[in-house]
Scaffold this motif. Structure first.
Motif, PDB file in Angstrom:
ATOM      1  N   ASN A 251      43.884  24.530 -64.920  1.00 33.72           N
ATOM      2  CA  ASN A 251      42.378  24.151 -64.648  1.00 33.72           C
ATOM      3  C   ASN A 251      41.492  25.168 -63.935  1.00 33.72           C
ATOM      4  N   ARG A 252      42.261  25.592 -62.710  1.00 29.53           N
ATOM      5  CA  ARG A 252      41.653  26.665 -61.916  1.00 29.53           C
ATOM      6  C   ARG A 252      41.240  28.032 -62.744  1.00 29.53           C
ATOM      7  N   LEU A 253      42.191  28.407 -63.421  1.00 27.07           N
ATOM      8  CA  LEU A 253      42.160  29.288 -64.347  1.00 27.07           C
ATOM      9  C   LEU A 253      40.785  29.261 -65.179  1.00 27.07           C
ATOM     10  N   GLN A 254      40.855  28.182 -65.774  1.00 27.30           N
ATOM     11  CA  GLN A 254      39.787  27.870 -66.683  1.00 27.30           C
ATOM     12  C   GLN A 254      38.191  27.894 -66.259  1.00 27.30           C
ATOM     13  N   ASN A 255      38.338  27.545 -64.846  1.00 32.69           N
ATOM     14  CA  ASN A 255      36.916  27.573 -64.273  1.00 32.69           C
ATOM     15  C   ASN A 255      36.556  28.992 -63.783  1.00 32.69           C
ATOM     16  N   GLU A 256      37.451  30.042 -63.802  1.00 33.99           N
ATOM     17  CA  GLU A 256      37.167  31.373 -63.504  1.00 33.99           C
ATOM     18  C   GLU A 256      35.890  31.861 -64.262  1.00 33.99           C
ATOM     19  N   PRO A 257      35.111  32.904 -63.983  1.00 34.42           N
ATOM     20  CA  PRO A 257      34.004  33.289 -64.714  1.00 34.42           C
ATOM     21  C   PRO A 257      34.557  33.899 -66.089  1.00 34.42           C
ATOM     22  N   LEU A 258      33.554  33.693 -67.153  1.00 35.86           N
ATOM     23  CA  LEU A 258      34.149  34.190 -68.385  1.00 35.86           C
ATOM     24  C   LEU A 258      33.961  35.748 -68.498  1.00 35.86           C
ATOM     25  N   ILE A 259      34.829  36.272 -69.476  1.00 36.64           N
ATOM     26  CA  ILE A 259      34.665  37.615 -69.488  1.00 36.64           C
ATOM     27  C   ILE A 259      34.492  37.964 -71.068  1.00 36.64           C
ATOM     28  N   GLY A 260      33.378  38.598 -71.306  1.00 41.57           N
ATOM     29  CA  GLY A 260      32.959  38.851 -72.832  1.00 41.57           C
ATOM     30  C   GLY A 260      32.714  37.604 -73.515  1.00 41.57           C
ATOM     31  N   GLY A 261      32.148  36.302 -72.665  1.00 43.98           N
ATOM     32  CA  GLY A 261      31.845  35.223 -73.217  1.00 43.98           C
ATOM     33  C   GLY A 261      33.247  34.185 -73.440  1.00 43.98           C
ATOM     34  N   LYS A 262      34.150  34.807 -73.012  1.00 44.06           N
ATOM     35  CA  LYS A 262      35.520  34.145 -73.325  1.00 44.06           C
ATOM     36  C   LYS A 262      36.334  33.710 -71.935  1.00 44.06           C
ATOM     37  N   LYS A 263      37.077  32.215 -71.822  1.00 42.10           N
ATOM     38  CA  LYS A 263      37.539  31.949 -70.764  1.00 42.10           C
ATOM     39  C   LYS A 263      38.941  32.939 -70.735  1.00 42.10           C
ATOM     40  N   ILE A 264      39.668  33.043 -69.649  1.00 40.30           N
ATOM     41  CA  ILE A 264      40.415  33.883 -69.397  1.00 40.30           C
ATOM     42  C   ILE A 264      41.748  33.330 -69.676  1.00 40.30           C
ATOM     43  N   ILE A 265      41.866  31.931 -70.113  1.00 43.65           N
ATOM     44  CA  ILE A 265      43.130  31.461 -70.357  1.00 43.65           C
ATOM     45  C   ILE A 265      42.806  30.459 -71.631  1.00 43.65           C
ATOM     46  N   ASP A 266      43.778  30.522 -72.483  1.00 46.54           N
ATOM     47  CA  ASP A 266      43.495  29.776 -73.537  1.00 46.54           C
ATOM     48  C   ASP A 266      44.715  28.443 -73.904  1.00 46.54           C
ATOM     49  N   GLY A 267      45.838  28.638 -73.247  1.00 47.20           N
ATOM     50  CA  GLY A 267      46.884  27.712 -73.730  1.00 47.20           C
ATOM     51  C   GLY A 267      47.880  27.668 -72.331  1.00 47.20           C
ATOM     52  N   VAL A 268      48.819  26.800 -72.784  1.00 46.08           N
ATOM     53  CA  VAL A 268      49.871  26.503 -71.621  1.00 46.08           C
ATOM     54  C   VAL A 268      51.127  26.246 -72.455  1.00 46.08           C
ATOM     55  N   GLY A 269      52.234  27.008 -72.120  1.00 48.00           N
ATOM     56  CA  GLY A 269      53.472  26.749 -72.728  1.00 48.00           C
ATOM     57  C   GLY A 269      54.554  25.708 -71.810  1.00 48.00           C
ATOM     58  N   LEU A 270      54.935  25.014 -72.787  1.00 46.12           N
ATOM     59  CA  LEU A 270      56.116  23.985 -71.892  1.00 46.12           C
ATOM     60  C   LEU A 270      57.426  24.539 -72.367  1.00 46.12           C
ATOM     61  N   GLN A 271      58.130  25.084 -71.749  1.00 46.14           N
ATOM     62  CA  GLN A 271      59.268  25.890 -72.280  1.00 46.14           C
ATOM     63  C   GLN A 271      60.405  24.621 -72.790  1.00 46.14           C
ATOM     64  N   MET A 272      60.651  23.657 -71.975  1.00 44.07           N
ATOM     65  CA  MET A 272      61.490  22.510 -72.718  1.00 44.07           C
ATOM     66  C   MET A 272      62.950  22.866 -73.044  1.00 44.07           C
ATOM     67  N   HIS A 273      63.516  23.661 -71.891  1.00 48.26           N
ATOM     68  CA  HIS A 273      64.873  24.015 -71.767  1.00 48.26           C
ATOM     69  C   HIS A 273      65.587  22.721 -71.514  1.00 48.26           C
ATOM     70  N   THR A 274      65.978  21.994 -71.731  1.00 45.27           N
ATOM     71  CA  THR A 274      66.354  20.516 -71.472  1.00 45.27           C
ATOM     72  C   THR A 274      67.889  20.196 -71.895  1.00 45.27           C
ATOM     73  N   SER A 275      68.359  18.908 -71.517  1.00 44.46           N
ATOM     74  CA  SER A 275      69.694  18.662 -71.582  1.00 44.46           C
ATOM     75  C   SER A 275      69.770  17.256 -72.152  1.00 44.46           C
ATOM     76  N   TYR A 276      70.897  16.715 -72.722  1.00 46.31           N
ATOM     77  CA  TYR A 276      70.958  15.493 -73.086  1.00 46.31           C
ATOM     78  C   TYR A 276      71.160  14.553 -71.813  1.00 46.31           C
ATOM     79  N   THR A 277      71.569  14.857 -70.760  1.00 50.16           N
ATOM     80  CA  THR A 277      71.656  14.278 -69.745  1.00 50.16           C
ATOM     81  C   THR A 277      70.602  14.114 -68.485  1.00 50.16           C
ATOM     82  N   ARG A 278      69.661  15.195 -68.745  1.00 52.51           N
ATOM     83  CA  ARG A 278      68.602  15.224 -67.756  1.00 52.51           C
ATOM     84  C   ARG A 278      67.549  13.854 -67.936  1.00 52.51           C
ATOM     85  N   GLN A 279      67.563  13.352 -66.639  1.00 57.04           N
ATOM     86  CA  GLN A 279      66.646  12.105 -66.588  1.00 57.04           C
ATOM     87  C   GLN A 279      66.769  11.269 -67.710  1.00 57.04           C
TER      88      GLN A 279
END
Length: 394
Positions: A251-279
């Motif tokens: 969200n902080r990156l989204q609030n940075e000044p636009l460059i060429g009329g574009k936000k500097i970030i478009d997306g977020v990746g959730l890697q999701m390396h998980t296991s059958y036991t985790r939580q």
């Protein structure tokens, strides 16, 4: 479609690794009740990329496997998005300063030769997987801060410019997105100390902001202003604290000044390396943190990418029925949650981390992928397909 009713005794999943028998929820073995569930079966040979038109399905692949036709047949046919597992990382692209190699070209050409129109770049800036020279770089007439800003900017621009030259038959760009910064956050929700925080002046956040600014400007200069720029990290599957910290960062990156009329970030990746036991049974829900992480990232308004999905089994016993049940549970419910929470216009899709167990960074005995070491489908394949294809059940 054929409907079967299957009885499952809790604590054991009545599923073999070769044939799916149930999609029943993985439940606590202390509960001795018996569940009965109706299951609707899908076609015998479904393609993952055809499971749901609103969810792109990708795979990370490795050019070292391209001499195996079983591997390439699956990689070329099952997916409509491709990620280079290692070939585009800093250590593999700029082994000596200013001299670039492009092993990732083979991955992009593989996609091209198999009619796959989307490649996700991975990754531009990371705290690890860096060449040895990066630790002590100097430039005559420059401060350390200026040197490392220059190195970062040059590296990012070179890769974005190079890969902007690959086009699809319709003229669109084959590389449609990049993980600009990878794994900047530690498990406590703090920005981790790394080469970039140590060499670039200012707060720890400064290098992340710079990387995205350099990437957006490079994309514009390369004629690709709509290149999608992602922040990518793990931990959503087990830490609400980390998910919240990542949300604050993007969200902080989204609030940075636009460059060429574009936000500097478009997306977020959730890697999701998980296991059958985790939580597995947190608050009575085996996926409470996963659900929270996806929801929290959705709330940022950015594109949401499950970017490196694999689910570890029991490394000591690959036939552990409880582990297989837990893997099945997650491979069905993670795409279900993704579809439930993330609206179509925010979906960047789900990318699986390599093809079979023999290719997996988790090691073959963790049986973390949809295919075994001989590239036979496992029960997890059908669960994942149905999680994408069937009506929402959560």
């Amino acid at each position: 479609m054929k409907k079967l009713t299957l009885i499952v005794v809790l604590g054991f999943c009545a599923v073999s690794c070769k044939k799916l028998e149930t999609k029943s929820e993985f439940v606590d073995s202390s509960d001795k009740n018996i569940q009965i569930q109706n299951v609707t079966y899908s076609p015998n040979n479904p393609l993952l990329k055809a499971a749901n038109d609103d969810v792109m399905i990708g795979a990370a692949i490795n050019e070292n496997r391209f001499n195996n036709s079983l591997y390439t047949n699956l990689a070329g046919n099952q997916y409509n998005s491709i990620t280079a597992e290692n070939e585009m990382k800093f250590a593999n692209t700029e082994l000596t300063r200013g001299n670039f190699t492009y092993g990732g070209d083979q991955v992009v050409l593989f996609a091209q030769n198999h009619g796959i129109h989307r490649v996700h770049g991975h990754n531009l800036i990371w705290y690890t997987s860096n060449p040895s020279w990066l630790a002590n770089a100097t430039t005559s007439g420059m401060t350390t801060d200026q040197t490392y800003r220059s190195i970062m900017k040059n590296h990012i621009r070179n890769l974005i410019f190079h890969y902007a030259t690959f086009k699809n038959p319709d003229g669109s760009f084959r590389i449609q997105s990049w993980d600009v910064v990878n794994e900047a956050m530690d498990d406590n929700g703090n920005l981790r100390s790394c080469i970039w925080t140590q060499k670039i002046s200012g707060e720890a956040y400064t290098y992340i902001k710079l990387a995205f600014q350099y990437a957006r400007q490079a994309a514009i200069d390369a004629g690709q202003p709509d290149l999608k720029l992602f922040y990518n990290d793990f931990g959503h599957e087990y830490s609400k604290t980390k998910s919240n910290a990542i949300a604050n960062l993007v969200n902080r990156l989204q609030n940075e000044p636009l460059i060429g009329g574009k936000k500097i970030i478009d997306g977020v990746g959730l890697q999701m390396h998980t296991s059958y036991t985790r939580q597995v049974f947190e608050n009575g829900n085996g996926l409470a943190n996963v659900e929270y992480g996806i929801q929290t990232m959705k709330n940022t308004g950015l594109k949401v990418h499950i970017s490196e999905l694999d689910i570890r089994g029991d490394n000591t016993n690959i036939n552990n029925s409880t582990a297989i049940g837990g893997q099945n549970y997650r491979y069905f419910n993670i795409p279900q949650l993704y579809r439930k929470i993330v609206p179509v216009n925010q979906r960047w899709g789900i990318t699986l981390w390599n093809i079979g167990d023999g290719d997996s960074s988790q090691g073959p005995n963790n049986t973390a992928t949809l295919y075994d070491t001989n590239y036979n489908k496992k029960s997890m394949y059908q669960q994942f397909y149905e999680g994408l294809n069937e009506g929402l059940q959560i």
